[in-house]
Scaffold this motif. Structure first.
Motif, mmCIF file in Angstrom:
data_model
loop_
_atom_site.group_PDB
_atom_site.id
_atom_site.type_symbol
_atom_site.label_atom_id
_atom_site.label_comp_id
_atom_site.label_asym_id
_atom_site.label_seq_id
_atom_site.Cartn_x
_atom_site.Cartn_y
_atom_site.Cartn_z
ATOM 1 N N ALA A 1 58.390 55.323 34.272
ATOM 2 C CA ALA A 1 57.607 56.181 35.168
ATOM 3 C C ALA A 1 58.300 56.325 36.526
ATOM 4 O O ALA A 1 58.265 57.387 37.146
ATOM 5 N N GLU A 2 58.958 55.244 36.968
ATOM 6 C CA GLU A 2 59.659 55.280 38.254
ATOM 7 C C GLU A 2 60.904 56.170 38.208
ATOM 8 O O GLU A 2 61.266 56.788 39.208
ATOM 9 N N VAL A 3 61.555 56.221 37.056
ATOM 10 C CA VAL A 3 62.864 56.895 36.971
ATOM 11 C C VAL A 3 62.821 58.142 36.084
ATOM 12 O O VAL A 3 63.873 58.652 35.687
ATOM 13 N N LYS A 4 61.642 58.663 35.812
ATOM 14 C CA LYS A 4 61.575 59.789 34.881
ATOM 15 C C LYS A 4 62.262 61.046 35.426
ATOM 16 O O LYS A 4 62.746 61.868 34.641
ATOM 17 N N ASP A 5 62.330 61.186 36.759
ATOM 18 C CA ASP A 5 63.053 62.332 37.321
ATOM 19 C C ASP A 5 64.548 62.235 37.001
ATOM 20 O O ASP A 5 65.210 63.254 36.790
#
Length: 341
Positions: free
Chosen positions: A35-39
């Motif tokens: 969720a933190e690195v989905k970008d």
């Protein structure tokens, strides 16, 4: 970063994510991290075409896979109108295909014969096969460059492509060559009027034949598609799968002699009962051009060996996927991702 990134080779458009220094993740911890690195995942999919989560050792079941998808691809879609036989496993997670292991599957982009193709597609390896069964990957930018410009020009001049399918009754499937889907499977109903409503809503023309099958003409599609973020304009259709001449070559290359003989007889005796593709203006596509496309895709496929627990996400425009033949047990699940571009 709690992961390290690597590649599967110089010509494979996939970035592999693995735990840094052998770190251990619970499923909840992995979901929170993704969720933190989905970008970053999204950016790598737009640039390279694929991201493979490998070695996290906490994704074991379809439920675990769903939890990963809830983070990286929350908007999944159904498979209405699709051509591959599949079984629903959990919600919108399905088996990758029910096509037998004696078949390879040529490179293709998912549902590229419709206006409603997914933006991305994901796979999860629940059980790797005993032998063979690699998923094949193809960089569609490189493949598009490898297609003869004169062949591309002919497709563009004739207005793209259109898929025509014959969808039999369940009791007629065994008498057909290949692995056809019934109209009950395609439209998720056994009622003609419901199938007609879905076809009409999709803009598809249909006709009921005397044997109870549905002749279905799907929408005319351009032969290429431009990626909305990268701007790459790449080959985007399945003429090499649904043309009988290439299906015959496919069967012979697989060593499916009986299937090839049945297909050859059907071409002579009842060609109207075979799926086929035509140019968008209704004229026939030459066998030479179809086989050129088939050969280019075959020459540019790269096999990826599955490991248990792998989760793969592909951009469905930039990267094509397929499968090698296999023996033994193999369980690979899939999910179709929409609204990602």
């Amino acid at each position: 970063m709690q992961h390290v990134e690597s590649t599967l080779g110089p010509d494979v458009p996939i970035i592999v994510w693995s735990p840094r220094d052998g770190a251990r993740f619970s499923l909840d911890e992995l979901a929170a991290y993704l969720a933190e690195v989905k970008d970053r995942i999204s950016a790598q999919l737009d640039e390279n075409g694929g991201v493979l989560l490998r070695g996290f050792d906490c994704v074991h079941t379809s439920g675990d896979y769903q939890k990963v998808l809830d983070v990286v691809a929350p908007d999944l879609m159904d498979y209405v109108g699709g051509t591959s036989p599949r079984k629903v496993v959990n919600g919108r997670i399905m088996t990758a295909t029910e096509i037998p292991g004696s078949y390879s599957i040529p490179l293709h982009q998912e549902m590229s014969y419709t206006d409603n193709s997914p933006d991305r597609i994901s796979f999860f390896c629940e059980r790797p096969p005993e032998e063979g069964g690699q998923t094949t990957i193809g960089d569609m930018r490189a493949i598009t460059r490898a297609i003869d410009p004169k062949v591309r020009e002919r497709f563009e001049t004739h207005g793209g492509v259109q898929l025509c399918r014959n969808l039999p009754l369940p009791e007629k499937v065994a008498s057909r060559p290949g692995v056809p889907k019934t109209w009950h499977e395609v439209f998720a109903t056994d009622r003609r009027e419901e199938a007609e409503k879905v076809a009409a809503k999709s803009g598809w023309r249909y006709e009921w034949l005397d044997d109870g099958s549905m002749q279905l003409w799907q929408e005319v599609r351009p032969t290429t598609r431009q990626h909305p973020r990268s701007g790459d304009d790449v080959w985007f259709n399945q003429v090499h799968i649904f043309s009988p001449v290439s299906a015959l070559k496919w069967a012979r290359l697989d060593g499916r002699t009986e299937a090839a003989d049945r297909l050859a007889r059907a071409l002579e005796e009842a060609p109207q009962l075979l799926d086929h593709m035509r140019y968008g203006d209704g004229t026939e596509i030459s066998a030479e051009d179809v086989l050129h496309i088939y050969d280019v895709l075959l020459e540019n496929e790269t096999p990826v060996q599955w490991q248990k627990g792998d989760v793969l996400v592909l951009d469905n425009i930039l990267v094509a996927h397929g499968r090698k033949r296999f023996s033994g047990d193999r369980s690979v699940l899939t999910a179709l991702i929409q609204h990602a571009h």
